[in-house]
Design an enzyme around this catalytic site. Sequence first.
Site, PDB file in Angstrom:
ATOM      1  N   CYS A  76       1.003  -1.184   0.081  1.00  0.00           N
ATOM      2  CA  CYS A  76       0.083  -0.003  -0.018  1.00  0.00           C
ATOM      3  C   CYS A  76       0.768   1.264  -0.020  1.00  0.00           C
ATOM      4  O   CYS A  76       0.392   2.275  -0.317  1.00  0.00           O
ATOM      5  CB  CYS A  76      -0.827   0.021   1.148  1.00  0.00           C
ATOM      6  SG  CYS A  76      -2.040  -1.460   1.333  1.00  0.00           S
ATOM      7  N   HIS A 109      -3.230   7.430   1.921  1.00  0.00           N
ATOM      8  CA  HIS A 109      -3.589   6.287   1.551  1.00  0.00           C
ATOM      9  C   HIS A 109      -4.942   5.911   2.070  1.00  0.00           C
ATOM     10  O   HIS A 109      -5.299   6.231   3.187  1.00  0.00           O
ATOM     11  CB  HIS A 109      -2.680   5.135   2.190  1.00  0.00           C
ATOM     12  CG  HIS A 109      -3.146   3.728   1.694  1.00  0.00           C
ATOM     13  ND1 HIS A 109      -3.389   3.272   0.579  1.00  0.00           N
ATOM     14  CD2 HIS A 109      -3.128   2.736   2.729  1.00  0.00           C
ATOM     15  CE1 HIS A 109      -3.947   2.112   0.530  1.00  0.00           C
ATOM     16  NE2 HIS A 109      -3.743   1.770   1.997  1.00  0.00           N
ATOM     17  N   ASN A 139      -9.950   0.077  -0.402  1.00  0.00           N
ATOM     18  CA  ASN A 139      -8.493   0.503  -0.386  1.00  0.00           C
ATOM     19  C   ASN A 139      -7.767  -0.414  -1.643  1.00  0.00           C
ATOM     20  O   ASN A 139      -8.025  -1.410  -1.848  1.00  0.00           O
ATOM     21  CB  ASN A 139      -7.920  -0.568   0.887  1.00  0.00           C
ATOM     22  CG  ASN A 139      -6.718  -0.517   1.182  1.00  0.00           C
ATOM     23  OD1 ASN A 139      -5.934  -0.005   0.124  1.00  0.00           O
ATOM     24  ND2 ASN A 139      -6.163  -0.844   2.277  1.00  0.00           N
TER      25      ASN A 139
HETATM   26  O1  UT7 Z   1      -3.933  -0.721   3.390  1.00  0.00           O
HETATM   27  C1  UT7 Z   1      -2.977  -1.548   4.288  1.00  0.00           C
HETATM   28  C2  UT7 Z   1      -3.231  -1.035   5.656  1.00  0.00           C
HETATM   29  N1  UT7 Z   1      -4.488  -1.578   6.077  1.00  0.00           N
HETATM   30  C3  UT7 Z   1      -5.216  -1.007   6.844  1.00  0.00           C
HETATM   31  O2  UT7 Z   1      -4.803   0.293   7.113  1.00  0.00           O
HETATM   32  C4  UT7 Z   1      -6.325  -1.811   7.792  1.00  0.00           C
HETATM   33  C5  UT7 Z   1      -6.331  -1.354   9.045  1.00  0.00           C
HETATM   34  N2  UT7 Z   1      -7.345  -2.097   9.820  1.00  0.00           N
HETATM   35  C6  UT7 Z   1      -8.630  -1.465   9.833  1.00  0.00           C
HETATM   36  O3  UT7 Z   1      -9.089  -0.952   8.902  1.00  0.00           O
HETATM   37  C7  UT7 Z   1      -9.491  -2.018  10.790  1.00  0.00           C
HETATM   38  O4  UT7 Z   1      -8.991  -2.868  11.806  1.00  0.00           O
HETATM   39  C8  UT7 Z   1     -10.769  -2.972  10.056  1.00  0.00           C
HETATM   40  C9  UT7 Z   1     -11.717  -2.297   9.201  1.00  0.00           C
HETATM   41  C10 UT7 Z   1      -9.757  -4.122   9.252  1.00  0.00           C
HETATM   42  C11 UT7 Z   1     -11.516  -3.672  11.189  1.00  0.00           C
HETATM   43  O5  UT7 Z   1     -12.059  -2.593  12.196  1.00  0.00           O
HETATM   44  P1  UT7 Z   1     -12.085  -2.814  13.660  1.00  0.00           P
HETATM   45  O6  UT7 Z   1     -12.575  -1.799  14.505  1.00  0.00           O
HETATM   46  O7  UT7 Z   1     -10.461  -3.018  14.179  1.00  0.00           O
HETATM   47  O8  UT7 Z   1     -12.864  -4.252  14.005  1.00  0.00           O
HETATM   48  P2  UT7 Z   1     -12.352  -5.653  14.512  1.00  0.00           P
HETATM   49  O9  UT7 Z   1     -11.338  -6.291  13.608  1.00  0.00           O
HETATM   50  O10 UT7 Z   1     -11.637  -5.588  16.018  1.00  0.00           O
HETATM   51  O11 UT7 Z   1     -13.465  -6.678  14.423  1.00  0.00           O
HETATM   52  C12 UT7 Z   1     -14.450  -6.075  15.294  1.00  0.00           C
HETATM   53  C13 UT7 Z   1     -15.741  -6.928  15.139  1.00  0.00           C
HETATM   54  C14 UT7 Z   1     -15.321  -8.604  15.257  1.00  0.00           C
HETATM   55  O12 UT7 Z   1     -16.223  -9.195  16.034  1.00  0.00           O
HETATM   56  P3  UT7 Z   1     -16.023  -9.514  17.519  1.00  0.00           P
HETATM   57  O13 UT7 Z   1     -14.889 -10.419  17.622  1.00  0.00           O
HETATM   58  O14 UT7 Z   1     -15.981  -8.380  18.310  1.00  0.00           O
HETATM   59  O15 UT7 Z   1     -17.296 -10.490  17.951  1.00  0.00           O
HETATM   60  C15 UT7 Z   1     -15.219  -9.038  13.929  1.00  0.00           C
HETATM   61  O16 UT7 Z   1     -15.232 -10.434  13.598  1.00  0.00           O
HETATM   62  O17 UT7 Z   1     -16.277  -6.934  13.955  1.00  0.00           O
HETATM   63  C16 UT7 Z   1     -16.247  -8.355  13.353  1.00  0.00           C
HETATM   64  N3  UT7 Z   1     -15.940  -8.214  11.908  1.00  0.00           N
HETATM   65  C17 UT7 Z   1     -17.102  -7.955  10.975  1.00  0.00           C
HETATM   66  N4  UT7 Z   1     -18.647  -7.774  11.264  1.00  0.00           N
HETATM   67  C18 UT7 Z   1     -19.452  -7.510  10.272  1.00  0.00           C
HETATM   68  C19 UT7 Z   1     -15.243  -8.288  11.279  1.00  0.00           C
HETATM   69  N5  UT7 Z   1     -15.357  -8.124   9.807  1.00  0.00           N
HETATM   70  C20 UT7 Z   1     -16.787  -7.746   9.646  1.00  0.00           C
HETATM   71  C21 UT7 Z   1     -17.686  -7.573   8.550  1.00  0.00           C
HETATM   72  N6  UT7 Z   1     -18.773  -7.463   9.035  1.00  0.00           N
HETATM   73  N7  UT7 Z   1     -17.023  -7.405   7.277  1.00  0.00           N
END
Ligand code: UT7
Length: 323
Positions: free
Chosen positions: A114, A250, A280
């Site tokens: 990225c 980004h 992204n």
């Molecule tokens: O480009 C390269 C760099 N990459 C990035 O910058 C990405 C960086 N990370 C992020 O953008 C965020 O961490 C995400 C968007 C990937 C995730 O957001 P988050 O607030 O960190 O959520 P999380 O991973 O902590 O997930 C929260 C909950 C989880 O459920 P539990 O364990 O709390 O029950 C996940 O299983 O959301 C759940 N979850 C979803 N729910 C509905 C994860 N993906 C989804 C989904 N729909 N698509």
Amino acid sequence: MTIRAVVKGCGHYLPQRIVPNSEFEQTLDTSDEWIQSRSGIQRRHFAAEGEMTSDLGTKAALAALADAGLTPDDIDAVIVATSTPDLTFPSVATMIQERLGMTRGFAFDVQAVCAGFIFALSNANAMILTGQANRVLVIGAETFSRIMDWTDRSTCVLFGDGAGALILEACHGNGTNADRGILATDLNSDGRYRDLLYVDGGISTGTSGVLRMQGKEVFRHAVDKLAATAHTALEKAGLGASDVTWVVPHQANLRIIKATAQKMGLPMERVIVTVQDHGNTSAASIPLALSIGQADGRIKQGDLLVAEAIGGGLAWGSVVLRW
Ligand code: UT7
């Protein structure tokens, strides 16, 4: 007199197919509400069957050439930032060189995921400053839809396909930060974090693999590292956040973009945001945002821009340029 790498033109291309968040609701336990609230993404473009990274990159290159009023014969070098090349080799850059009908100069790919476009711009700048090329076509092109695990809701809803391109030209400046062109760059990587974001395929497995990400961990690194690299590059240029007209981040996650702007002490009115429309697109996200920002009249000649990105590696960096 100082040589500067000045932007002469810019363009982009997005595949025709637009996929709204609601489409994922049919196959995954997810919702438009979750995707929008956690990432800011509303839709993304996916390449058509058989449409490859080189196809997207060629179209973005042609748009940038048209914007610059140049022909492929005017270009000395093509640098493509991509992590989704059509083939292991040759480079996407040589494929695009051929498509453009260029029979001179040189072409190669840069792979910093990225952050790839930042690394490619920095390379192009160094080549211009050292006299290796006068005009460089710098492209970010990706088809991340080809490396998604469609059963992994935590990643597959986040990425999209697209391409953007810039043409940099050697121009004379005064050597002050009032010059147009690239004023400073800052590149970083730390391979200790390679497991946070990677593709589980390649030569070692004989498959192209799918993307794996520990999103929360990447998020944690992103805000601090992006604000720090932007600060460093601005400092190298003898500038501060208050001099910035536009932050061009980004486009991975609106929450990261907002938190980084806040850490830099800049309001969101000074940030170009396209993540809602593209998701992204990895190395394509910054040139896409630049091209769209220029096309809609936000980015104007003379504006001071700071572009920053982080991705797999981890690799991160920033570029300060006067448009
Ligand atoms: O480009 C390269 C760099 N990459 C990035 O910058 C990405 C960086 N990370 C992020 O953008 C965020 O961490 C995400 C968007 C990937 C995730 O957001 P988050 O607030 O960190 O959520 P999380 O991973 O902590 O997930 C929260 C909950 C989880 O459920 P539990 O364990 O709390 O029950 C996940 O299983 O959301 C759940 N979850 C979803 N729910 C509905 C994860 N993906 C989804 C989904 N729909 N698509």
